[in-house]
Design a protein around this motif. Structure first.
Motif, PDB file in Angstrom:
ATOM      1  N   PHE A  48       1.122  -1.395  -0.173  1.00 21.80           N
ATOM      2  CA  PHE A  48      -0.213   0.169   0.227  1.00 21.80           C
ATOM      3  C   PHE A  48       1.071   1.415   0.293  1.00 21.80           C
ATOM      4  CE2 PHE A  48      -2.216  -3.613   2.257  1.00 21.80           C
ATOM      5  CZ  PHE A  48      -3.297  -2.911   1.064  1.00 21.80           C
ATOM      6  N   ALA A  49       2.315   1.074  -0.431  1.00 22.90           N
ATOM      7  CA  ALA A  49       3.144   2.368  -0.343  1.00 22.90           C
ATOM      8  C   ALA A  49       2.622   3.354  -1.135  1.00 22.90           C
ATOM      9  CB  ALA A  49       4.513   2.136  -0.743  1.00 22.90           C
ATOM     10  N   SER A  50       2.260   3.261  -2.114  1.00 30.43           N
ATOM     11  CA  SER A  50       0.952   4.799  -2.851  1.00 30.43           C
ATOM     12  C   SER A  50      -0.319   5.299  -2.211  1.00 30.43           C
ATOM     13  CB  SER A  50       0.654   3.746  -4.397  1.00 30.43           C
ATOM     14  OG  SER A  50      -0.415   3.528  -4.284  1.00 30.43           O
ATOM     15  N   TRP A  51      -0.399   4.538  -1.242  1.00 33.44           N
ATOM     16  CA  TRP A  51      -1.570   5.205  -0.391  1.00 33.44           C
ATOM     17  C   TRP A  51      -0.953   6.437   0.366  1.00 33.44           C
ATOM     18  CZ3 TRP A  51      -5.894   0.896   1.027  1.00 33.44           C
ATOM     19  CH2 TRP A  51      -5.812   0.233  -0.127  1.00 33.44           C
ATOM     20  N   TRP A  60      -4.144   6.489  -6.259  1.00 31.30           N
ATOM     21  CA  TRP A  60      -3.557   5.605  -4.937  1.00 31.30           C
ATOM     22  C   TRP A  60      -3.447   4.207  -6.319  1.00 31.30           C
ATOM     23  CZ3 TRP A  60      -5.403   5.939   0.184  1.00 31.30           C
ATOM     24  CH2 TRP A  60      -4.755   7.289   0.835  1.00 31.30           C
ATOM     25  N   TYR A  61      -2.810   3.680  -6.255  1.00 36.33           N
ATOM     26  CA  TYR A  61      -2.892   1.965  -6.768  1.00 36.33           C
ATOM     27  C   TYR A  61      -3.983   0.636  -5.854  1.00 36.33           C
ATOM     28  CZ  TYR A  61       1.544   3.042  -8.407  1.00 36.33           C
ATOM     29  OH  TYR A  61       3.053   3.265  -9.603  1.00 36.33           O
ATOM     30  N   ILE A  62      -4.458   0.188  -6.892  1.00 30.53           N
ATOM     31  CA  ILE A  62      -5.050  -0.840  -6.398  1.00 30.53           C
ATOM     32  C   ILE A  62      -6.946  -0.498  -6.373  1.00 30.53           C
ATOM     33  CG2 ILE A  62      -3.683  -2.454  -6.367  1.00 30.53           C
ATOM     34  CD1 ILE A  62      -4.554  -2.257  -3.290  1.00 30.53           C
ATOM     35  N   VAL A  63      -6.621   0.600  -6.193  1.00 31.19           N
ATOM     36  CA  VAL A  63      -7.869   1.370  -5.943  1.00 31.19           C
ATOM     37  C   VAL A  63      -8.966   2.115  -7.290  1.00 31.19           C
ATOM     38  CG1 VAL A  63      -8.388   1.936  -3.820  1.00 31.19           C
ATOM     39  CG2 VAL A  63      -7.552   3.363  -5.177  1.00 31.19           C
ATOM     40  N   LYS A  64      -9.532   2.001  -7.832  1.00 32.39           N
ATOM     41  CA  LYS A  64     -10.905   2.986  -9.107  1.00 32.39           C
ATOM     42  C   LYS A  64     -11.773   3.937  -8.048  1.00 32.39           C
ATOM     43  CE  LYS A  64     -12.498   1.270 -12.907  1.00 32.39           C
ATOM     44  NZ  LYS A  64     -12.472   0.310 -14.001  1.00 32.39           N
ATOM     45  N   ASN A  70     -16.701   9.873  -8.434  1.00 30.75           N
ATOM     46  CA  ASN A  70     -15.252   9.951  -7.224  1.00 30.75           C
ATOM     47  C   ASN A  70     -15.212   8.436  -6.344  1.00 30.75           C
ATOM     48  OD1 ASN A  70     -14.291  11.662  -9.461  1.00 30.75           O
ATOM     49  ND2 ASN A  70     -14.992  13.327  -8.156  1.00 30.75           N
ATOM     50  N   ARG A  71     -16.161   8.498  -5.910  1.00 30.15           N
ATOM     51  CA  ARG A  71     -17.103   7.225  -5.057  1.00 30.15           C
ATOM     52  C   ARG A  71     -15.698   5.615  -5.095  1.00 30.15           C
ATOM     53  NH1 ARG A  71     -19.340   8.718  -0.826  1.00 30.15           N
ATOM     54  NH2 ARG A  71     -18.489   7.616   0.188  1.00 30.15           N
ATOM     55  N   ILE A  72     -15.000   5.269  -3.532  1.00 31.83           N
ATOM     56  CA  ILE A  72     -14.540   4.091  -4.564  1.00 31.83           C
ATOM     57  C   ILE A  72     -14.849   3.123  -4.972  1.00 31.83           C
ATOM     58  CG2 ILE A  72     -12.687   2.398  -3.763  1.00 31.83           C
ATOM     59  CD1 ILE A  72     -11.275   4.597  -3.876  1.00 31.83           C
ATOM     60  N   ILE A  73     -15.207   2.708  -6.088  1.00 29.96           N
ATOM     61  CA  ILE A  73     -15.979   1.645  -6.693  1.00 29.96           C
ATOM     62  C   ILE A  73     -15.011   0.309  -6.873  1.00 29.96           C
ATOM     63  CG2 ILE A  73     -17.492   2.791  -8.240  1.00 29.96           C
ATOM     64  CD1 ILE A  73     -15.581   2.500 -10.325  1.00 29.96           C
ATOM     65  N   ASP A  74     -14.013   0.634  -6.931  1.00 30.84           N
ATOM     66  CA  ASP A  74     -12.454  -1.356  -7.257  1.00 30.84           C
ATOM     67  C   ASP A  74     -11.208  -1.032  -5.898  1.00 30.84           C
ATOM     68  OD1 ASP A  74     -11.391  -3.157  -8.451  1.00 30.84           O
ATOM     69  OD2 ASP A  74     -12.273  -2.222 -10.686  1.00 30.84           O
ATOM     70  N   LEU A  75     -11.668  -2.784  -5.308  1.00 31.89           N
ATOM     71  CA  LEU A  75     -10.367  -2.542  -4.870  1.00 31.89           C
ATOM     72  C   LEU A  75     -10.126  -3.874  -5.154  1.00 31.89           C
ATOM     73  CD1 LEU A  75      -8.821  -1.834  -2.486  1.00 31.89           C
ATOM     74  CD2 LEU A  75     -10.144  -3.099  -0.764  1.00 31.89           C
ATOM     75  N   ASN A  76      -8.277  -4.024  -5.509  1.00 30.32           N
ATOM     76  CA  ASN A  76      -7.766  -5.016  -5.801  1.00 30.32           C
ATOM     77  C   ASN A  76      -6.027  -5.633  -5.607  1.00 30.32           C
ATOM     78  OD1 ASN A  76      -8.147  -7.053  -7.993  1.00 30.32           O
ATOM     79  ND2 ASN A  76      -7.676  -5.960  -9.846  1.00 30.32           N
ATOM     80  N   VAL A  77      -6.743  -6.882  -4.340  1.00 29.61           N
ATOM     81  CA  VAL A  77      -5.411  -7.173  -3.731  1.00 29.61           C
ATOM     82  C   VAL A  77      -5.104  -8.208  -3.871  1.00 29.61           C
ATOM     83  CG1 VAL A  77      -4.409  -6.600  -1.347  1.00 29.61           C
ATOM     84  CG2 VAL A  77      -6.223  -5.118  -1.850  1.00 29.61           C
ATOM     85  N   ILE A  78      -4.095  -8.185  -5.295  1.00 29.82           N
ATOM     86  CA  ILE A  78      -3.387  -9.815  -5.700  1.00 29.82           C
ATOM     87  C   ILE A  78      -2.100  -9.509  -5.130  1.00 29.82           C
ATOM     88  CG2 ILE A  78      -2.987 -10.447  -7.627  1.00 29.82           C
ATOM     89  CD1 ILE A  78      -5.836  -9.283  -9.178  1.00 29.82           C
TER      90      ILE A  78
END
Ligand SMILES: *[C@@H]1O[C@H](CO)[C@@H](O)[C@H](O)[C@H]1NC(C)=O
Ligand SMILES: *[C@@H]1O[C@H](CO)[C@@H](O)[C@H](O)[C@H]1NC(C)=O
Ligand SMILES: *[C@@H]1O[C@H](CO)[C@@H](O)[C@H](O)[C@H]1NC(C)=O
Ligand SMILES: *[C@@H]1O[C@H](CO)[C@@H](O)[C@H](O)[C@H]1NC(C)=O
Ligand SMILES: *[C@@H]1O[C@H](CO)[C@@H](O)[C@H](O)[C@H]1NC(C)=O
Ligand SMILES: *[C@@H]1O[C@H](CO)[C@@H](O)[C@H](O)[C@H]1NC(C)=O
Ligand SMILES: *[C@@H]1O[C@H](CO)[C@@H](O)[C@H](O)[C@H]1NC(C)=O
Length: 334
Positions: A48-51, A60-64, A70-78
């Motif tokens: 989560f360094a980019s957070w 930020w990485y791994i979110v969209k 502009n609400r977070i719709i995607d959280l993708n932890v791989i």
């Protein structure tokens, strides 16, 4: 003069390299707080360094973020080196449509009940982790779910009958867990949209739901369970099944009378108790793979299609199958 221009250039550069001005920050402040809580729950892991709290969370990485709200719709932890349970905070991203935790060996604990708050969820993937416990029946509350992938975890107990209430599902993957009991009867009325069903590599028993004769799966994976009885209803001239792996179960039915649809590409029935003969319909043009080894089949292998191109190991360990690629049939019996 010199000094001034250097300063000008520097200040210009700093303006250009700055994140968007405060009035154009897209990130919703509540979402940002929640994401930082998630980061903290995972001990501020490198993943989560980019957070960085000083920057716009929509970048930020791994979110969209959604383009409009502009609400977070995607959280993708791989493939993350993170450990511990799924934090309840995840459920405080109220507009999440897609949630993925994939290939995280040290993700443990059970599926948190708090997740039911995520009413907008369309895709839920928690796979290749060490999540354990039962598949909670509340998963059926995600009414808009189109894809549910809980494969390759340590889940146990029965498949909740309520999963059949997910009427928009196109894919359901529960394979490679330790699920027990039979496939719920309610699965006989899965939505017609369901194309891809994988229940393989579990400890499921009982028979195939009666209603499956009316369903049109494209891919059905049931291999490596303890399912018994008749599977012939899955096939038939007007079905759309393309890939069926029913191998390593205890299925017992007469293959002679089964009609296979032209759509069928891949059929693996090895290690069951299937009897009768191979129907001539298998020698069509569309089948590309067949394995019927370790059953109780008898009679001549029909000529045509891919049947003679398959290795003898597709047919061995049956009662009395014969003809190419196995040795010739000996008697008039066949
Ligand atoms: C999992 O946790 C163990 C120790 O708890 C650690 O040694 C290992 O690196 C972790 N593995 C991954 C892939 O995170
Ligand atoms: C995972 O992170 C821990 C520290 O949090 C570290 O000790 C370990 O070496 C890491 N494992 C891998 C596979 O990167
Ligand atoms: C679960 O954890 C064990 C070790 O604790 C590990 O060997 C295994 O690969 C993990 N499972 C998954 C799917 O990552
Ligand atoms: C579910 O999907 C439908 C159709 O896409 C949409 O109209 C509805 O708002 C969604 N419901 C939720 C809670 O997201
Ligand atoms: C085709 O499938 C339907 C159910 O989906 C069934 O009622 C019908 O009898 C089938 N027709 C044939 C010719 O098999
Ligand atoms: C399955 O497909 C056949 C042929 O396309 C169709 O007639 C039948 O209604 C379908 N059944 C379901 C449950 O979608
Ligand atoms: C067919 O299945 C048997 C049993 O798993 C296996 O030994 C054999 O290699 C398979 N043959 C082919 C062609 O896949």
């Amino acid at each position: 003069m010199m000094k001034l221009s250097v300063l000008t250039i520097l200040s210009l550069m700093s303006i250009l390299s700055q994140p968007p001005l405060s009035h154009s920050i897209r990130c919703n402040p509540q979402d940002k707080q929640v994401l930082l809580k998630i980061k903290q729950a995972f001990n501020n892991a490198y993943h989560f360094a980019s957070w960085n709290p000083d920057t716009d969370c929509c970048y930020w990485y791994i979110v969209k973020c959604d383009r409009k709200t502009n609400r977070i719709i995607d959280l993708n932890v791989i493939t993350a080196n993170i450990s511990g349970p799924i934090p309840d905070a995840v459920a405080d991203l109220p507009f999440l449509e897609s949630l993925t935790f994939h290939k995280i060996a040290n993700l443990t604990g059970t599926l948190p009940r708090a997740l039911t708050k995520l009413t907008h969820l369309k895709s839920l993937t928690i796979s290749w982790t060490n999540i354990s416990g039962p598949i909670p029946s509340y998963v059926s509350q995600f009414k808009n779910l189109t894809s549910l992938d809980l494969s390759f975890n340590d889940l146990s107990g029965p498949i909740p009958a309520s999963l059949a209430q997910l009427r928009g599902l196109t894919g359901l993957m529960l394979d490679r867990n330790k699920l027990t009991g039979s496939i719920p009867e309610s699965f006989g009325e899965l939505p017609a949209s369901l194309q891809y069903l994988d229940l393989s590599h579990n400890q499921l028993s009982g028979s195939i739901p009666k209603g499956w004769g009316g369903l049109n799966f494209t891919t059905l994976q049931l291999q490596r369970n303890r399912i018994e009885g008749d599977a012939s209803a899955l096939f038939g001239r007007n079905k759309s099944i393309q890939n069926a792996d029913l191998s390593r179960n205890m299925l017992e039915f007469d293959l002679s009378k089964v009609e296979f649809p032209d759509s069928l590409r891949y059929l693996d029935l090895n290690h069951n108790r299937i009897f009768g003969a191979l129907p001539a319909g298998l020698a069509g043009d569309t089948l590309t793979f067949l394995n019927v080894s370790y059953n109780r089949l008898c009679g001549r292998i029909p000529a045509g299609g891919v049947l003679q191109q398959m290795d003898y190991s597709s047919y061995f360990h049956n009662k009395c199958l014969c003809g190419a690629p196995l040795p010739d049939c000996k008697s008039s019996l066949q």
